[in-house]
Design a protein around this motif. Structure first.
Motif, PDB file in Angstrom:
ATOM      1  N   ASP A   1       3.492  -8.352 -13.325  1.00  0.00           N
ATOM      2  CA  ASP A   1       2.612  -7.324 -12.789  1.00  0.00           C
ATOM      3  C   ASP A   1       1.690  -8.039 -11.791  1.00  0.00           C
ATOM      4  O   ASP A   1       0.790  -8.783 -12.182  1.00  0.00           O
ATOM      5  CB  ASP A   1       1.827  -6.699 -13.954  1.00  0.00           C
ATOM      6  CG  ASP A   1       0.775  -5.708 -13.492  1.00  0.00           C
ATOM      7  OD1 ASP A   1       0.403  -5.734 -12.300  1.00  0.00           O
ATOM      8  OD2 ASP A   1       0.311  -4.914 -14.333  1.00  0.00           O
TER       9      ASP A   1
ATOM     10  N   SER B   1       0.657  -2.259  -6.122  1.00  0.00           N
ATOM     11  CA  SER B   1       0.045  -0.937  -6.000  1.00  0.00           C
ATOM     12  C   SER B   1      -0.753  -0.836  -4.702  1.00  0.00           C
ATOM     13  O   SER B   1      -1.400  -1.800  -4.284  1.00  0.00           O
ATOM     14  CB  SER B   1      -0.879  -0.728  -7.206  1.00  0.00           C
ATOM     15  OG  SER B   1      -1.632   0.453  -7.055  1.00  0.00           O
TER      16      SER B   1
ATOM     17  N   THR C   1       1.220   1.650 -12.262  1.00  0.00           N
ATOM     18  CA  THR C   1       1.578   2.026 -13.636  1.00  0.00           C
ATOM     19  C   THR C   1       3.052   2.424 -13.698  1.00  0.00           C
ATOM     20  O   THR C   1       3.784   2.006 -14.603  1.00  0.00           O
ATOM     21  CB  THR C   1       0.682   3.197 -14.109  1.00  0.00           C
ATOM     22  OG1 THR C   1      -0.679   2.766 -14.051  1.00  0.00           O
ATOM     23  CG2 THR C   1       1.026   3.639 -15.509  1.00  0.00           C
TER      24      THR C   1
ATOM     25  N   GLN D   1      -2.849  -7.024  -8.998  1.00  0.00           N
ATOM     26  CA  GLN D   1      -4.121  -7.588  -8.529  1.00  0.00           C
ATOM     27  C   GLN D   1      -3.944  -8.775  -7.583  1.00  0.00           C
ATOM     28  O   GLN D   1      -4.854  -9.099  -6.831  1.00  0.00           O
ATOM     29  CB  GLN D   1      -4.993  -8.019  -9.723  1.00  0.00           C
ATOM     30  CG  GLN D   1      -5.502  -6.862 -10.566  1.00  0.00           C
ATOM     31  CD  GLN D   1      -6.559  -5.987  -9.872  1.00  0.00           C
ATOM     32  OE1 GLN D   1      -7.127  -6.340  -8.838  1.00  0.00           O
ATOM     33  NE2 GLN D   1      -6.823  -4.829 -10.449  1.00  0.00           N
TER      34      GLN D   1
ATOM     35  N   LYS E   1      -5.122  -1.055  -4.444  1.00  0.00           N
ATOM     36  CA  LYS E   1      -5.869  -2.301  -4.685  1.00  0.00           C
ATOM     37  C   LYS E   1      -5.951  -3.127  -3.406  1.00  0.00           C
ATOM     38  O   LYS E   1      -6.614  -4.149  -3.362  1.00  0.00           O
ATOM     39  CB  LYS E   1      -5.192  -3.152  -5.774  1.00  0.00           C
ATOM     40  CG  LYS E   1      -4.858  -2.398  -7.044  1.00  0.00           C
ATOM     41  CD  LYS E   1      -6.073  -1.983  -7.825  1.00  0.00           C
ATOM     42  CE  LYS E   1      -5.643  -1.326  -9.137  1.00  0.00           C
ATOM     43  NZ  LYS E   1      -6.754  -0.928  -9.974  1.00  0.00           N
TER      44      LYS E   1
HETATM   45  N1  PLP Z   1      -1.672  -3.466 -13.402  1.00  0.00           N
HETATM   46  C1  PLP Z   1      -2.855  -4.025 -13.131  1.00  0.00           C
HETATM   47  C2  PLP Z   1      -3.029  -5.489 -13.345  1.00  0.00           C
HETATM   48  C3  PLP Z   1      -3.911  -3.255 -12.660  1.00  0.00           C
HETATM   49  O1  PLP Z   1      -5.086  -3.828 -12.404  1.00  0.00           O
HETATM   50  C4  PLP Z   1      -3.701  -1.863 -12.470  1.00  0.00           C
HETATM   51  C5  PLP Z   1      -4.803  -0.995 -12.049  1.00  0.00           C
HETATM   52  O2  PLP Z   1      -5.960  -1.228 -12.385  1.00  0.00           O
HETATM   53  C6  PLP Z   1      -2.439  -1.326 -12.751  1.00  0.00           C
HETATM   54  C7  PLP Z   1      -1.444  -2.158 -13.224  1.00  0.00           C
HETATM   55  C8  PLP Z   1      -2.152   0.123 -12.575  1.00  0.00           C
HETATM   56  O3  PLP Z   1      -1.989   0.440 -11.194  1.00  0.00           O
HETATM   57  P1  PLP Z   1      -2.187   1.925 -10.682  1.00  0.00           P
HETATM   58  O4  PLP Z   1      -3.647   2.239 -10.757  1.00  0.00           O
HETATM   59  O5  PLP Z   1      -1.676   1.912  -9.270  1.00  0.00           O
HETATM   60  O6  PLP Z   1      -1.361   2.812 -11.550  1.00  0.00           O
END
Ligand code: PLP
Length: 405
Positions: free
Chosen positions: A182, A205, A72, A185, A208
């Motif tokens: 982003d 991140s 995020t 995933q 995941k």
């Molecule tokens: N972007 C995507 C595509 C995600 O699936 C997620 C989490 O579910 C995020 C961003 C956010 O990541 P984080 O949980 O590390 O803040």
């Protein structure tokens, strides 16, 4: 009681090798990487080693990796950072309607739902087709002289569709517009090479990919201007002030190293589990609608909609049988609103409300999948039997309900 976790898109357990690697930095090697004595320098080396491992996984230079407090934050830093840095050149941003809320809500904020002085960006939310694919031509057509940033996710977190990022990257490069993806995933699941994707900014991140929560990274291509979100010390090349979360960064580095090593084998294994799950569900349950792209998809996501019932009811019934799945992204579960992703893909509203995301992980076995299929068939049968919608169809159909299985 069974304990089957099938929600690896929400988060993953820590890999034992990751935990091992992190432990010293939570115990004796607790130094501050900015300190010049040896305890500090040991932490500095650990952070730099982790940076190399993250960079290696995505084909970047270590100097282009900035550690953040998760996906995020990486998305926020990319979007707000790039938008503010370029605001004198223009105020138009292009994104898609199926992004994670970390991107969508940042765009909404930039549009002026936040503080008054940050008002003024204009955002185009591109549609997707029934598979969840963004059309690169739509990106091209939406660009105007005011466009300063494009942000399209690499793989969708609800349906797993993989977007045509390098085609969009080509368009962005031609017009010299910053391009963010982003890849939270997709990193660790499919090959991600920043040069091939032609991206300027890329978020990932830790949690995941069997790493710790609350740590992530933003790839910032050398030469791209970003205004930081926080101000303080000169950490992370001035892009992210604050003492580094050393143990978690070490964990993220190790998770990336494992992903580089095991990705091919893991993807094959997960695709096998997913395909068994899909085949078993299709065989045992009528009116199970598949959501996503049949081939351009991640190996670890299966999204299905079940006619006549609510996804939340299925989720709770499976939970009682020891199976953890989700109806969509973890941050919106509990809400009765159907998924914005499925709605953008044109899935019927009531069908979207009956959707379920199953995401197997490396800890799952064939037995887990067999038990899940058997339980899901039983749960759907019972819920459809009780469903007023199913009964209505029943009457109109001379007792032969398509809802009964
Ligand atoms: N972007 C995507 C595509 C995600 O699936 C997620 C989490 O579910 C995020 C961003 C956010 O990541 P984080 O949980 O590390 O803040």
């Amino acid at each position: 009681m069974k304990n089957i976790y099938l929600d690896h898109c929400a988060t993953t357990p820590l890999h034992p090798e990751v935990l091992e690697e992190m432990l010293p930095y939570l115990k004796k090697d607790f130094g501050n990487p900015s300190s010049t004595y040896s305890l500090g320098q040991k932490a500095r080396k650990a952070v730099d080693d982790a940076r190399e491992k993250v960079a290696f996984l995505i084909g970047a230079d270590p100097s282009e990796i900035v550690f953040t407090g998760g996906g995020t934050e990486a998305d926020n830093l990319a979007l707000r950072g790039a938008a503010y840095a370029k605001r004198r050149n223009g105020k138009h941003i292009i994104t898609s309607s199926i992004e994670h809320h970390a991107v969508i809500n940042t765009c909404r904020y930039l549009e002026g739902e936040g503080f008054i002085e940050e008002k003024g960006f204009r955002v185009t939310y591109l549609p997707v087709d029934k598979y969840g694919l963004v059309n690169p031509d739509d990106v091209k057509k939406s660009i105007n002289d005011d466009t300063i940033l494009i942000s399209i996710m690499h793989a969708n977190n609800e349906v797993g569709t993989i977007e045509p990022i390098s085609e969009i990257g080509e368009i962005a490069r031609e017009r010299q517009i910053n391009f963010h993806t982003d890849a939270v995933q997709s990193v660790g699941k499919i090959p991600v090479r920043v040069e091939e994707l032609k991206v300027d900014l890329l978020s990932l991140s830790g949690h995941k990919i069997y790493g710790p929560k609350g740590v992530g990274a933003l790839y910032i291509r050398r030469g791209v201007s970003i205004v930081p979100l926080f101000f303080g010390g000169h950490h992370e090349s001035n892009f992210r002030a604050g003492t580094e979360n050393v143990a978690s960064i070490v964990g993220l580095g190790k998770a990336c190293e494992i992903a580089s090593r095991d990705m091919e084998r893991s993807a094959k294994y997960l695709a096998g589990l997913r395909d068994k799950l899909q085949a078993g569900i299709n065989k045992g349950i009528e009116q199970a609608h598949f959501n996503g792209h049949p081939t351009r998809r991640l190996s670890n996501i299966l999204n299905l909609s079940f006619k006549f019932i609510e996804g939340e009811a299925i989720l709770l019934n499976l939970d009682m049988k020891g199976i953890a799945v989700s109806t969509g992204p973890a941050c919106t579960s509990g809400s009765w609103e159907p998924s914005h992703v499925l709605m953008a893909m044109g899935v019927d509203r009531t069908l979207a409300q009956g959707s379920l995301r199953l995401s197997p992980g490396m800890g799952n076995t064939d037995e887990d999948i067999a038990y899940t299929i058997e339980t899901l068939v039983e749960v759907i049968k019972r819920l459809r039997y009780m469903s007023p919608l199913s009964t209505a169809v029943d009457k109109n159909n001379n007792g032969k309900s398509p809802g009964r299985i």
